[in-house]
Write an enzyme that holds these catalytic residues in place. Structure first.
Site, PDB file in Angstrom:
ATOM      1  N   LYS A 108      -9.514   2.137  -2.040  1.00  0.00           N
ATOM      2  CA  LYS A 108      -9.729   1.624  -0.683  1.00  0.00           C
ATOM      3  C   LYS A 108     -11.097   2.047  -0.141  1.00  0.00           C
ATOM      4  O   LYS A 108     -11.433   3.239  -0.130  1.00  0.00           O
ATOM      5  CB  LYS A 108      -8.631   2.129   0.246  1.00  0.00           C
ATOM      6  CG  LYS A 108      -8.661   1.555   1.654  1.00  0.00           C
ATOM      7  CD  LYS A 108      -7.415   2.013   2.401  1.00  0.00           C
ATOM      8  CE  LYS A 108      -7.314   1.421   3.788  1.00  0.00           C
ATOM      9  NZ  LYS A 108      -6.058   1.865   4.455  1.00  0.00           N
TER      10      LYS A 108
ATOM     11  N   ASN B  92       0.056  -0.814   5.627  1.00  0.00           N
ATOM     12  CA  ASN B  92       0.922  -0.007   6.491  1.00  0.00           C
ATOM     13  C   ASN B  92       0.292  -0.105   7.867  1.00  0.00           C
ATOM     14  O   ASN B  92      -0.705   0.579   8.135  1.00  0.00           O
ATOM     15  CB  ASN B  92       0.950   1.465   6.047  1.00  0.00           C
ATOM     16  CG  ASN B  92       1.808   1.696   4.814  1.00  0.00           C
ATOM     17  OD1 ASN B  92       2.913   2.205   4.916  1.00  0.00           O
ATOM     18  ND2 ASN B  92       1.311   1.340   3.647  1.00  0.00           N
TER      19      ASN B  92
ATOM     20  N   GLU C 176       0.867  -1.191   0.000  1.00  0.00           N
ATOM     21  CA  GLU C 176       0.000   0.000   0.000  1.00  0.00           C
ATOM     22  C   GLU C 176       0.902   1.239   0.000  1.00  0.00           C
ATOM     23  O   GLU C 176       1.947   1.243   0.680  1.00  0.00           O
ATOM     24  CB  GLU C 176      -0.862  -0.004   1.271  1.00  0.00           C
ATOM     25  CG  GLU C 176      -1.628   1.273   1.544  1.00  0.00           C
ATOM     26  CD  GLU C 176      -2.252   1.325   2.944  1.00  0.00           C
ATOM     27  OE1 GLU C 176      -1.669   0.749   3.882  1.00  0.00           O
ATOM     28  OE2 GLU C 176      -3.342   1.928   3.069  1.00  0.00           O
TER      29      GLU C 176
ATOM     30  N   CYS D 170      -5.003  -2.754   2.854  1.00  0.00           N
ATOM     31  CA  CYS D 170      -4.777  -2.617   4.286  1.00  0.00           C
ATOM     32  C   CYS D 170      -5.983  -2.938   5.172  1.00  0.00           C
ATOM     33  O   CYS D 170      -6.339  -4.083   5.319  1.00  0.00           O
ATOM     34  CB  CYS D 170      -4.235  -1.231   4.584  1.00  0.00           C
ATOM     35  SG  CYS D 170      -3.341  -1.205   6.120  1.00  0.00           S
TER      36      CYS D 170
ATOM     37  N   GLU E 227      -6.539   8.882   7.524  1.00  0.00           N
ATOM     38  CA  GLU E 227      -6.993   8.437   6.198  1.00  0.00           C
ATOM     39  C   GLU E 227      -8.376   8.982   5.873  1.00  0.00           C
ATOM     40  O   GLU E 227      -8.656   9.322   4.732  1.00  0.00           O
ATOM     41  CB  GLU E 227      -6.988   6.907   6.127  1.00  0.00           C
ATOM     42  CG  GLU E 227      -5.568   6.339   6.210  1.00  0.00           C
ATOM     43  CD  GLU E 227      -5.533   4.896   5.822  1.00  0.00           C
ATOM     44  OE1 GLU E 227      -5.209   4.055   6.675  1.00  0.00           O
ATOM     45  OE2 GLU E 227      -5.820   4.577   4.674  1.00  0.00           O
TER      46      GLU E 227
ATOM     47  N   ASN F 262      -6.917   6.271  -1.907  1.00  0.00           N
ATOM     48  CA  ASN F 262      -5.854   5.309  -1.612  1.00  0.00           C
ATOM     49  C   ASN F 262      -6.097   4.153  -2.579  1.00  0.00           C
ATOM     50  O   ASN F 262      -7.106   3.441  -2.442  1.00  0.00           O
ATOM     51  CB  ASN F 262      -5.967   4.851  -0.141  1.00  0.00           C
ATOM     52  CG  ASN F 262      -4.789   4.001   0.285  1.00  0.00           C
ATOM     53  OD1 ASN F 262      -4.055   3.484  -0.551  1.00  0.00           O
ATOM     54  ND2 ASN F 262      -4.591   3.872   1.586  1.00  0.00           N
TER      55      ASN F 262
HETATM   56  N1  ING Z   1      -3.685   0.735   8.684  1.00  0.00           N
HETATM   57  C1  ING Z   1      -4.049  -0.064   9.765  1.00  0.00           C
HETATM   58  C2  ING Z   1      -4.636  -1.427   9.387  1.00  0.00           C
HETATM   59  O1  ING Z   1      -5.835  -1.593   9.271  1.00  0.00           O
HETATM   60  C3  ING Z   1      -4.681  -0.167  12.072  1.00  0.00           C
HETATM   61  C4  ING Z   1      -4.915   0.623  10.791  1.00  0.00           C
HETATM   62  C5  ING Z   1      -3.476   0.025  12.761  1.00  0.00           C
HETATM   63  C6  ING Z   1      -5.573  -1.104  12.485  1.00  0.00           C
HETATM   64  C7  ING Z   1      -3.225  -0.724  13.919  1.00  0.00           C
HETATM   65  C8  ING Z   1      -5.340  -1.858  13.630  1.00  0.00           C
HETATM   66  C9  ING Z   1      -4.144  -1.667  14.353  1.00  0.00           C
HETATM   67  O2  ING Z   1      -3.823  -2.335   9.280  1.00  0.00           O
HETATM   68  C10 ING Z   1      -4.260   1.033   7.487  1.00  0.00           C
HETATM   69  N2  ING Z   1      -3.541   1.823   6.667  1.00  0.00           N
HETATM   70  O3  ING Z   1      -5.380   0.659   7.171  1.00  0.00           O
END
Ligand code: ING
Length: 316
Positions: free
Chosen positions: A127, A197, A47, A172, A146, A110
């Protein structure tokens, strides 16, 4: 009969926000060359593979924000990647941040694209599940903005017949939602490619930090098994602009088994032979949707429990 597609997960280490696009693209091409030597037909990038993951910090200046987006794909900085792929006869999935003007107004997404072995963009996905918030969270070590920087994807979850199979894309946070895989599963998807990420620390839910890698694989392995599809999940990992992100990029069989995994927190290529025919035994037996799913009952059950319609709004 076997339908092998050799897939490479091209995991990326941190991208410093000062690293020029050209240098990042050179890293991507280096991994593509390594994948080609390992026999890969398709390379799956992560991503936002062209820039640091800027939703982790507050950006006021519009020009600065737009500097993380691509106005055209391929553009001058990414054309070398398309040229290299076509020369090597290899397909790829690329995650990047898209500026779109097709409706007459500026929209930010995204995005991920699927490019075939002739260098043609055969699929695009934007996304849908945007995590995080739109406002600044004081006291957080980093942000997740985001919902502020991107619009919700407007292309659904398409599946394309290309490069020897039925292929779909996700990004993601999408991987945590069963609907992502099921909507593609209902279209017969055989290979889902996604990037992520994911910080090791979630300021909104710190009590789950030690489960980050477990939840990562749990989500993708479940999606693969419950829809009889291969899933390839590719990280941007390591400490990027002060944010430590998980790695463990992997290639998952329709059985839910991890068949290949990255073990560093840097640029790394992991490859597996994905026999798309292995999807059939799941799609035609335990997850034969036509034979075993009871959609006409899901509504009734949910109504009785007061949980509303199966695809509608959750109870407040
Ligand atoms: N990032 C994360 C994901 O869903 C997140 C948001 C971070 C969720 C930490 C849970 C814990 O993997 C993105 N960019 O969606």
């Amino acid at each position: 009969m076997p339908r092998p597609v050799i897939v490479a997960a091209a995991q990326m280490g941190p991208i410093p926000k000062t690293q020029p696009r050209q240098e990042v693209v050179a890293r991507l091409i280096q991994m593509m060359e390594r994948a080609k030597k390992m026999g890969a037909d398709i390379v799956v990038y992560t991503e936002a593979a062209l820039t640091a993951f800027f939703p982790h910090w507050w950006i006021e200046d519009e020009a600065e924000l737009d500097s993380y987006f691509e106005r055209e794909m391929p553009g001058p900085a990414t054309q070398p990647l398309f040229d290299a792929a076509r020369k090597m006869g290899i397909g790829f999935k690329l995650g990047y941040c898209e500026l779109d003007f097709s409706t007459g107004k500026k929209r930010r997404f995204n995005t991920a694209i699927l490019v075939d072995k002739q260098g043609r963009i055969v699929g695009k996905y934007r996304k849908v599940h945007l995590p995080g918030v739109t406002d600044y969270k004081p006291g957080y070590p980093f942000q997740n903005l985001e919902k502020r920087y991107f619009e919700v994807g407007d292309l659904g979850f398409p599946v394309w017949e290309t490069m020897g199979g039925k292929m779909g894309l996700a990004i993601c946070n999408d991987r945590r939602w069963p609907e992502t895989y099921r909507v593609m599963g209902l279209q017969g998807v055989e290979l889902v490619m996604l990037g992520y990420n994911t910080p090791t620390h979630n300021p909104a839910m710190p009590e789950t930090d030690d489960l980050g890698n477990f939840h990562n694989h749990l989500s993708m392995q479940s999606g693969a098994y419950q829809n009889g599809t291969w899933v390839v999940g590719v990280a941007k990992c390591g400490v990027e602009e002060g944010v430590d992100q998980i790695g463990q990029s992997c290639i998952i069989a329709p059985s839910g088994e991890i068949v290949a995994q990255c073990t560093t927190l840097d640029d790394e290529v992991a490859v597996a032979v994905c026999d798309l025919d292995r999807c059939k035994s799941y799609k035609e037996s335990i997850f034969n949707f036509a034979k075993h799913r009871r959609t006409e009952h899901y509504g009734l059950i949910l109504e009785r429990t007061g949980a509303g319609s199966p695809l509608g709004k959750a109870p407040v």
